[in-house]
Design an enzyme around this catalytic site. Structure first.
Site, mmCIF file in Angstrom:
data_model
loop_
_atom_site.group_PDB
_atom_site.id
_atom_site.type_symbol
_atom_site.label_atom_id
_atom_site.label_comp_id
_atom_site.label_asym_id
_atom_site.label_seq_id
_atom_site.Cartn_x
_atom_site.Cartn_y
_atom_site.Cartn_z
ATOM 1 N N LEU A 42 0.859 -1.181 0.000
ATOM 2 C CA LEU A 42 0.000 0.000 0.000
ATOM 3 C C LEU A 42 0.894 1.229 0.000
ATOM 4 O O LEU A 42 1.913 1.263 0.701
ATOM 5 C CB LEU A 42 -0.891 0.032 1.251
ATOM 6 C CG LEU A 42 -2.181 -0.785 1.247
ATOM 7 C CD1 LEU A 42 -2.846 -0.720 2.616
ATOM 8 C CD2 LEU A 42 -3.146 -0.290 0.178
ATOM 9 N N ASP A 43 0.508 2.246 -0.766
ATOM 10 C CA ASP A 43 1.265 3.495 -0.778
ATOM 11 C C ASP A 43 1.247 4.135 0.603
ATOM 12 O O ASP A 43 0.319 3.913 1.387
ATOM 13 C CB ASP A 43 0.659 4.476 -1.787
ATOM 14 C CG ASP A 43 0.732 3.951 -3.207
ATOM 15 O OD1 ASP A 43 1.684 3.227 -3.520
ATOM 16 O OD2 ASP A 43 -0.175 4.264 -4.001
ATOM 17 N N PRO A 44 2.247 4.959 0.915
ATOM 18 C CA PRO A 44 2.256 5.643 2.217
ATOM 19 C C PRO A 44 0.964 6.420 2.486
ATOM 20 O O PRO A 44 0.487 6.452 3.621
ATOM 21 C CB PRO A 44 3.463 6.576 2.110
ATOM 22 C CG PRO A 44 4.389 5.865 1.179
ATOM 23 C CD PRO A 44 3.493 5.208 0.157
ATOM 24 N N ALA A 46 -2.013 5.700 1.493
ATOM 25 C CA ALA A 46 -3.159 4.806 1.634
ATOM 26 C C ALA A 46 -3.230 4.204 3.027
ATOM 27 O O ALA A 46 -2.232 4.062 3.727
ATOM 28 C CB ALA A 46 -3.091 3.701 0.588
#
Length: 305
Positions: A42-44, A46
């Site tokens: 997951l992106d930071p 998100a």
């Protein structure tokens, strides 16, 4: 922790502002082992469900990555960024206030089903051995090829003119009333980029678009109901045993003692299976994942020993 490490899954509700690797590092300390991995980053920016495997359960993760995933997201129309989310630099603004809710819903409906999607340029996909996001960071113009993905369901919850100001997704001279936020829920195949949906929706409507919020609500059978925050895990380290994890994620088959011994040797079984299946010993021990092979079943991954 002392003694043998128990294999299993840890379902984390990842907070914003921390990388998936950062969560892995914290769980490594809690589990007392470095053998921890995750089933899809997951992106930071998100938040939401991050499935981690501990010890032998890390070998389940590659199979879990093939499952469906669920997301809640907010798409902002009227602004494009170089990362397709709010963490990137604004590359263009086009007033979107003229768009009707009907037009937005109709455009989103075109994304449902089997589609070809170009991943976001700042993805972790490797290009000639180097991550795409690293190439973008180094100033390269990255052009990724479209890949088949499936959007099983896309629900629009709200379409609203933006009234807040001062975020990083506006440029001087652009009024917030020119922007539209669209709240959606998406159920999709693994490998789908929600940022790419935001980008492509904006392009289809001629105004640009990017994500301002993303929360993963499910990875296969594991949902936010199963997830624990980092603080909760610090207070009580909670692990889903590997046998329970396998039963939740795959069809299950109960073996007799003779079949279980064959599995321990890694041999084919005279079983007729319809899909990838978790097989269990008579005492309930999870032994392996088996896949159909004609009139037989063959081991894809054995977890004993």
């Amino acid at each position: 922790m002392s003694g043998p490490v128990t294999p299993g899954l840890v379902i984390v509700d990842k907070p914003g502002g921390i990388t998936s690797h950062g969560v892995v590092s914290r769980v490594r300390r809690l589990a007392g082992t470095r053998k921890v991995g995750h089933a899809g980053t997951l992106d930071p920016m998100a938040t939401g469900v991050l499935v981690l495997g501990v010890d032998r359960a890390t070998r389940l993760l590659g199979h879990l990555m093939l499952t469906e995933k669920g997301y809640d997201a907010t798409i902002r129309l009227g602004v494009a960024t170089n990362t397709d989310d709010a963490e990137g630099e604004v590359t263009a603004t086009v007033p979107a206030g003229h768009l009707s809710e009907e037009a937005i819903r109709e455009a989103l409906a075109a994304f449902v089903g089997d589609i070809e999607q170009v991943p976001t340029a700042v993805s972790a996909i490797k290009v000639d051995g180097k991550r795409a996001y690293a190439r973008v960071r180094d100033g390269e113009d990255v052009q990724l090829k479209a890949r088949p993905v499936t959007i099983h369901e896309l629900t629009v919850h709200d379409v609203a003119r933006v009234s807040a100001s001062g975020d990083n997704a506006t440029l001087e001279g652009t009024h917030t009333t020119d922007l539209i936020d669209v709240d959606v829920s998406v159920r999709c195949s693994s490998g789908t980029y929600i940022r790419a949906i935001a980008r492509d929706l904006g392009a289809a409507l001629g105004v640009g678009g990017h994500l301002t919020a993303l929360r993963r609500t499910a990875v296969g059978p594991y949902t936010l109901e199963h997830a624990r925050t980092i603080d909760q895990l610090n207070e009580h380290y909670e692990l889903l045993p590997i046998a329970d994890a396998a039963r939740a994620a795959f069809p299950a088959y109960e073996l007799d003692a003779e079949q279980a011994q064959e599995v321990r040797y890694g041999r084919k079984l005279a079983l007729s299976l319809d899909a990838l299946t978790a097989v269990f010993a008579p005492d309930g021990e999870f032994l392996a994942l088996y896949e159909p092979a004609g009139e037989m079943a063959r081991p894809l991954a054995v977890f004993t020993g």
